[in-house]
Design a protein around this motif. Structure first.
Motif, short mmCIF file in Angstrom:
data_model
loop_
_atom_site.label_atom_id
_atom_site.label_comp_id
_atom_site.label_asym_id
_atom_site.label_seq_id
_atom_site.Cartn_x
_atom_site.Cartn_y
_atom_site.Cartn_z
N ARG A 7 0.83 -1.20 0.00
CA ARG A 7 0.00 0.00 0.00
C ARG A 7 0.87 1.25 0.00
N ASP A 9 0.26 5.26 0.62
CA ASP A 9 -0.67 6.27 1.11
C ASP A 9 -0.22 7.63 0.59
N HIS A 12 -1.09 11.80 3.35
CA HIS A 12 -0.59 11.57 4.70
C HIS A 12 0.09 12.86 5.16
N ILE A 53 0.76 -0.40 5.37
CA ILE A 53 1.16 0.67 4.45
C ILE A 53 2.67 0.71 4.41
N ALA A 56 4.33 6.26 2.71
CA ALA A 56 3.42 7.39 2.87
C ALA A 56 4.06 8.62 2.25
N ASP A 259 -7.74 10.66 -4.87
CA ASP A 259 -7.37 9.77 -3.77
C ASP A 259 -8.59 9.44 -2.91
N ALA A 261 -8.89 9.11 0.40
CA ALA A 261 -8.85 9.47 1.82
C ALA A 261 -10.21 9.92 2.34
N GLY A 284 -5.44 6.71 -0.18
CA GLY A 284 -5.03 7.75 0.75
C GLY A 284 -5.75 7.58 2.07
N THR A 285 -5.16 8.13 3.16
CA THR A 285 -5.75 7.92 4.49
C THR A 285 -6.13 9.21 5.23
N VAL A 295 -9.60 5.59 9.55
CA VAL A 295 -8.97 5.13 8.32
C VAL A 295 -9.38 3.68 8.04
N THR A 299 -10.87 1.96 4.64
CA THR A 299 -10.06 0.93 4.00
C THR A 299 -10.85 -0.37 3.86
#
Length: 334
Positions: A7, A9, A12, A53, A56, A259, A261, A284-285, A295, A299
């Motif tokens: 993963r 991210d 971040h 992840i 990032a 993304d 997130a 993205g988170t 998150v 996910t």
């Protein structure tokens, strides 16, 4: 043993101590999870390990207003160097989008943008080896805010286009007239996604998304309301004088990256599948602005949505981002 990247991210945040997120969040109606403050790279690494992840991409929060001048320029340089230091300390775990000085920078009565911004772009990409540039949706306060498709910012887009740079656009924390509907619906919840849409729409209708197509622009939070309002812009902006055809406008909206997130849900992901081609979606988170629990909910939605297509899930989680950030292609060695 070598293992592939699982993963990446791409959303971040980097929260330097001087930002004082616990205090600065009060005006926008959002509370950064207490366990993530004061933020350190180790807090992110612990979260990343738990969330599988591997990489990032750090970005400084979208702050689009404040005092212009040498102090702001020095702050941008300091923050970029700090993110670069984190990447040097953890070269296989972190990348970063460089932040720029406030774009409406002046000396006396003379607008010195874009000279300062262009200098920071060159310094961060060439010397600090940033992975891209982070921009706010607009710059300035309230009614004086200027969106990033404005004519005055054209030299920056020309430079980013020449470099084919990844560009991460995050919605500004601009209040509405309310300034937000309810304490449960603070600016980051209701306004920031709409600011992202307005920035994207501005780039499209001014022709800059088309003119500078080699700049690879990523919109935060699945573009906010972009997937749902793009078709409205396609026709109605033409009625107001935009020379682009509806099909041109839709094509340009589809050429952004988006993304996931704080946005992944069956409803939004279904809309995105009808809106853009699969390689345009990136994982993205929004950590550390969001907790690991928050998150995890998004996910899980993303995993469930692609539960019958492992390849598509891997593409969203890592492979699409690796096309933008190829330096992370090398397998991580455990």
């Amino acid at each position: 043993m070598a293992v592939p990247v699982r993963r990446i991210d791409i959303h971040h945040h980097f929260f330097p101590a001087e930002l004082n997120k616990a205090k600065s969040n009060e005006r926008v109606g959002w509370y950064t999870p207490a366990e993530n403050l004061p933020w350190t790279p180790e807090i992110s690494l612990k979260f990343m390990d738990a969330a599988c992840i591997d990489v990032a991409i750090l970005s400084f929060p979208a702050i689009a207003s404040g005092s212009v001048g040498q102090e702001n320029r020095d702050q941008a340089r300091h923050r970029n160097r700090a993110m670069a230091d984190i990447c040097r300390a953890h070269p296989r775990r972190f990348g970063f989008f460089a932040t720029l000085p406030f774009l409406d920078d002046v000396e006396g009565t003379t607008l010195i943008f874009p000279r300062r911004a262009l200098a920071e772009i060159a310094y961060t990409l060439d010397e600090l080896r940033a992975d891209g540039i982070g921009l706010s949706a607009s710059y300035g306060d309230g009614a004086n805010a200027t969106y990033i498709g404005d004519d005055r910012y054209d030299p920056v887009w020309a430079e980013l286009n020449t470099r084919a740079a990844p560009v991460f656009i995050h919605g500004s924390q601009n209040p509405s007239s309310t300034p937000y509907p309810h304490p449960f619906l603070g600016i980051p919840i209701t306004e920031v996604p709409n600011e992202t849409f307005k920035a994207a729409a501005h780039l499209v209708v001014t022709g800059r998304k088309r003119k500078y197509a080699d700049a690879r622009i990523i919109l935060a939070h699945l573009g906010g309301s972009t997937p749902f309002l793009a078709a409205r812009v396609a026709v109605l902006s033409g009625h107001m004088g935009c020379p682009l055809s509806p099909d041109d406008i839709m094509d340009d909206f589809k050429s952004f990256y988006y993304d996931t997130a704080l946005s992944a849900h069956a409803s939004t992901l279904t809309a995105m599948e009808a809106f853009v081609t699969p390689e345009r979606i990136l994982f993205g988170t929004d950590f550390p602005a969001a907790s690991g629990e928050m998150v995890g909910w998004y996910t899980k939605n993303l995993e469930q949505f692609h539960s019958e297509d492992d390849e598509k899930l891997h593409n969203v989680m890592a492979a699409n981002a690796l096309n933008l950030f190829p330096r992370f292609q090398q397998p991580i060695i455990n």
